[in-house]
Write an enzyme that holds these catalytic residues in place. Sequence first.
Site, PDB file in Angstrom:
ATOM      1  N   LYS A  78       0.841  -1.217   0.000  1.00  0.00           N
ATOM      2  CA  LYS A  78       0.000   0.000   0.000  1.00  0.00           C
ATOM      3  C   LYS A  78       0.869   1.258   0.000  1.00  0.00           C
ATOM      4  CE  LYS A  78      -3.893  -2.440   2.076  1.00  0.00           C
ATOM      5  NZ  LYS A  78      -3.301  -3.717   2.505  1.00  0.00           N
TER       6      LYS A  78
HETATM    7  O1  LIG Z   1      -4.920  -4.506  -0.132  1.00  0.00           O
HETATM    8  C1  LIG Z   1      -5.333  -5.473   0.506  1.00  0.00           C
HETATM    9  O2  LIG Z   1      -4.907  -6.598   0.272  1.00  0.00           O
HETATM   10  C2  LIG Z   1      -6.464  -5.283   1.407  1.00  0.00           C
HETATM   11  C3  LIG Z   1      -7.368  -4.313   1.077  1.00  0.00           C
HETATM   12  C4  LIG Z   1      -8.589  -4.231   1.761  1.00  0.00           C
HETATM   13  O3  LIG Z   1      -9.454  -3.447   1.433  1.00  0.00           O
HETATM   14  N1  LIG Z   1      -8.820  -5.093   2.780  1.00  0.00           N
HETATM   15  C5  LIG Z   1      -7.902  -6.027   3.188  1.00  0.00           C
HETATM   16  O4  LIG Z   1      -8.214  -6.798   4.102  1.00  0.00           O
HETATM   17  N2  LIG Z   1      -6.696  -6.103   2.539  1.00  0.00           N
HETATM   18  C6  LIG Z   1      -5.663  -7.070   2.982  1.00  0.00           C
HETATM   19  O5  LIG Z   1      -6.114  -8.400   2.729  1.00  0.00           O
HETATM   20  C7  LIG Z   1      -5.752  -9.272   3.801  1.00  0.00           C
HETATM   21  C8  LIG Z   1      -7.041  -9.827   4.394  1.00  0.00           C
HETATM   22  O6  LIG Z   1      -6.766 -10.831   5.319  1.00  0.00           O
HETATM   23  P1  LIG Z   1      -7.913 -11.776   5.925  1.00  0.00           P
HETATM   24  O7  LIG Z   1      -8.994 -10.881   6.436  1.00  0.00           O
HETATM   25  O8  LIG Z   1      -7.200 -12.496   7.043  1.00  0.00           O
HETATM   26  O9  LIG Z   1      -8.369 -12.706   4.828  1.00  0.00           O
HETATM   27  C9  LIG Z   1      -4.892  -8.436   4.747  1.00  0.00           C
HETATM   28  O10 LIG Z   1      -3.531  -8.580   4.381  1.00  0.00           O
HETATM   29  C10 LIG Z   1      -5.329  -7.004   4.487  1.00  0.00           C
HETATM   30  O11 LIG Z   1      -4.292  -6.064   4.701  1.00  0.00           O
END
Ligand SMILES: O=C(O)c1cc(=O)[nH]c(=O)n1[C@@H]1O[C@H](COP(=O)(O)O)[C@@H](O)[C@H]1O
Length: 267
Positions: free
Chosen positions: A93
């Site tokens: 990011k």
């Molecule tokens: O850019 C991202 O990957 C991201 C964007 C977003 O809007 N929401 C989000 O959860 N993420 C990332 O996606 C992953 C989600 O993880 P889980 O919720 O464990 O599946 C994490 O690494 C967050 O930082």
Amino acid sequence: MNRSTLIEQIKEKKSFLCVGLDTDIRKIPQHLLDLDDPIFEFNKQIIDATKDYCVAYKPNIAFYEAHGPKGWESLKKTIDYIPSTHFTIADAKRGDIGNTSGLYARAFFEEMNFDSITVAPYMGADSVTPFLEFEGKWVILLGLTSNPGAEDFQQLELVNGNKVYQEVISGSSKWGTKDNLMYVVGATRAEALADIREIIPDSFLLIPGVGAQGGSLEDVIKYGMNDDIGLLVNSTRGIIYADMSPSFAESAANEAKKIQQQMAAFL
Ligand SMILES: O=C(O)c1cc(=O)[nH]c(=O)n1[C@@H]1O[C@H](COP(=O)(O)O)[C@@H](O)[C@H]1O
């Protein structure tokens, strides 16, 4: 990895699953802590167990940076270990004034050899375009994020009637092409996907938020899939922390396989 190879991989594996590698030393099974590089050992076993069910891996850089130089080493070993058949995403990011963005791009594309990086759009065109100058590499721009704070600014209505995130997506879509620019849209925002597809029918979308954040894979597919599939759906905690016992990798494989089978029904 280019767009056509990514699509081929999706069709071959009947999967558009991305496994997140948010490897938290406080969460990984105890027996790994005696090894020289527990984070890499954990990732290695997760990659071996899940690679047949997914097409991409997304290490979240915070989980590595938090350990200083040793964390960067674990990250580099991880990225080198991921098979070349899999698309890699540096979830960093980033985004800054042009010359700084250019160096971030060099760090993640040349030094670490990632295929793509997540980028924040807030600083505008000159903060994003330096990442788009690397042949064969991708920007994944934050469009509409999965977290509660997405309501604070992204959903505000502008005087032209557009919401901020719609303006971000339509404006930025001219900076790159469907071959080097994707967008993040949270699975928890599936209701917005049909609208987003009106703006960017051909772009790939990275969709985090299924699993631990409660987003629905069915809704994502229903509103977000295009003729080239056009989706990479990420799950992290729901896969990598499915089980904390010594058989954690087998449990991760089972969770990844379950999602892959749901996806296969639509491919
Ligand atoms: O850019 C991202 O990957 C991201 C964007 C977003 O809007 N929401 C989000 O959860 N993420 C990332 O996606 C992953 C989600 O993880 P889980 O919720 O464990 O599946 C994490 O690494 C967050 O930082």
